[in-house]
Design an enzyme around this catalytic site. Structure first.
Site, short mmCIF file in Angstrom:
data_model
loop_
_atom_site.label_atom_id
_atom_site.label_comp_id
_atom_site.label_asym_id
_atom_site.label_seq_id
_atom_site.Cartn_x
_atom_site.Cartn_y
_atom_site.Cartn_z
N VAL B 109 15.26 36.35 -39.10
CA VAL B 109 14.94 37.74 -39.03
C VAL B 109 15.91 38.68 -38.54
O VAL B 109 15.96 38.33 -37.38
CB VAL B 109 13.45 37.82 -38.57
N CYS B 110 16.28 39.68 -39.10
CA CYS B 110 16.99 40.95 -38.07
C CYS B 110 18.33 40.28 -37.76
O CYS B 110 18.90 39.46 -38.37
CB CYS B 110 15.99 41.24 -37.10
#
Lengths: 225, 225
Positions: B109-110
């Site tokens: 994520v991210c």
């Protein structure tokens, strides 16, 4: 120096982690990207660690009774499957009332509205909650005007939001109130959360409520017709 | 009995709380609303408590080296401002490689993609990350094909997402892969997260990158022209 805005986020065993994380990360980003500084205080009933419904253990910064004696800009009560047990905690309602009296605004995410209502803090106000709990909120609290089709509802110094991800929309709206639309837009871009969605939403269309019926699309309090 | 899918979410000091909360709450809702059961294991480098960038303290369930010896369905590395320090931790890369070898799929994520890339786990794959870190990922890892305009990228057994709220989109996509579109749709409705947004997104239009330039709208690796 810019003002420091103390945001007290109330959690308890069985809270929804996203209801805390959305506001925490939005206010933190606003502190980094805008002129105001937010200080988050995570508070549990007795200050002890709590576990989210998804099983994540969070250590709070304070107890409710401690923050009820301190400086508060924004009170925010999160939702979760454990909200009924939290409401049953003898000190919850008086502590929430004491914190709310010190706060500039009183807010809730998801079923956190049930806790505010149980403390009498939504009587005479328009409010919303998770779509699956709108009937319950309206039935238990006839003095609350429940609007079931909103991402969030702002009525004077009360702000309440729909479920889960609506916490992010609500927090962006609060940042916009404090810092203006430009800062809120920048924070939303950082969070990959643009474009903004309309406040009146149909995201739960066709989703049955917990009682098996589909929510009606207007104020509960005003009744049929 | 339905299968139990172990999701190992890797956190560290300076992680983004939303990157953990989105997947945690989506997988928990999928367990309640769908046929499969997800078990979340939050792991930090040495199993000690970690603090998010927004100041929230989380107690993990295990250390990386512990989960590297256990059963893993999905490895997910979250993002946050502390990712560079996490990558610098001597054991991070070998531990991530060991967990990834046991996992059915490896995800981030991210800016968690920076940690996967530092461990060599994205070489030869298409991937994405927070828009403000796409240049950095592409510059530091020329064997990763960086797609900057995606909510998430799925390439074989690697899934990587854009920043912050894109964690929710990614998690819904993983639930859809496991349980089908009907369950994913129900979970999205519960989370007030419908309608789904397109995988190719323009949410960061006009947002400058950390280097002050605006991200280009195509693969970094393929170069200009």
């Amino acid at each position: 120096m810019p003002p420091e805005r103390v945001v007290v986020v109330v959690v308890y065993d069985g809270f929804a982690l996203l209801d805390l994380a959305g506001p925490a990360d939005v206010f933190n980003a606003a502190s980094l990207l805008g002129p105001d500084r937010y200080r988050l205080i995570v508070a549990s009933p007795d200050g002890a660690p709590v576990r989210s419904t998804s099983g994540v253990s969070v250590t709070p910064d304070a107890s409710l009774s401690t923050v009820a004696r301190g400086r508060v800009d924004t009170l925010m009560v999160v939702g979760g499957l454990g909200v009924q047990e939290f409401i049953g905690h003898g000190r919850a309602a008086p502590d929430l009332r004491a914190i709310s009296r010190r706060a500039r605004r009183t807010t809730s995410v998801c079923t956190g509205a049930l806790a505010l209502a149980a403390a009498g803090l939504l009587d005479g106000f328009r409010a919303t909650t998770h779509w699956a709990s709108c009937e319950r909120l309206a039935a238990a609290h006839p003095d609350v005007e429940v609007l079931p089709d909103r991402i969030y509802v702002h009525d004077r110094d009360r702000w309440t939001s729909a479920g889960v991800t609506a916490a992010i929309d609500l927090s962006l709206a609060l940042v916009q109130e404090d810092c203006g639309p430009s800062v809120a837009h920048t924070v939303a871009g950082w969070a990959a959360r643009r474009p903004a969605r309309p406040v009146s939403s149909r995201f739960r269309d066709g989703c049955p409520t917990t009682s098996g019926r589909t929510c009606r699309s207007r104020s509960w309090r005003r009744g049929p017709g």
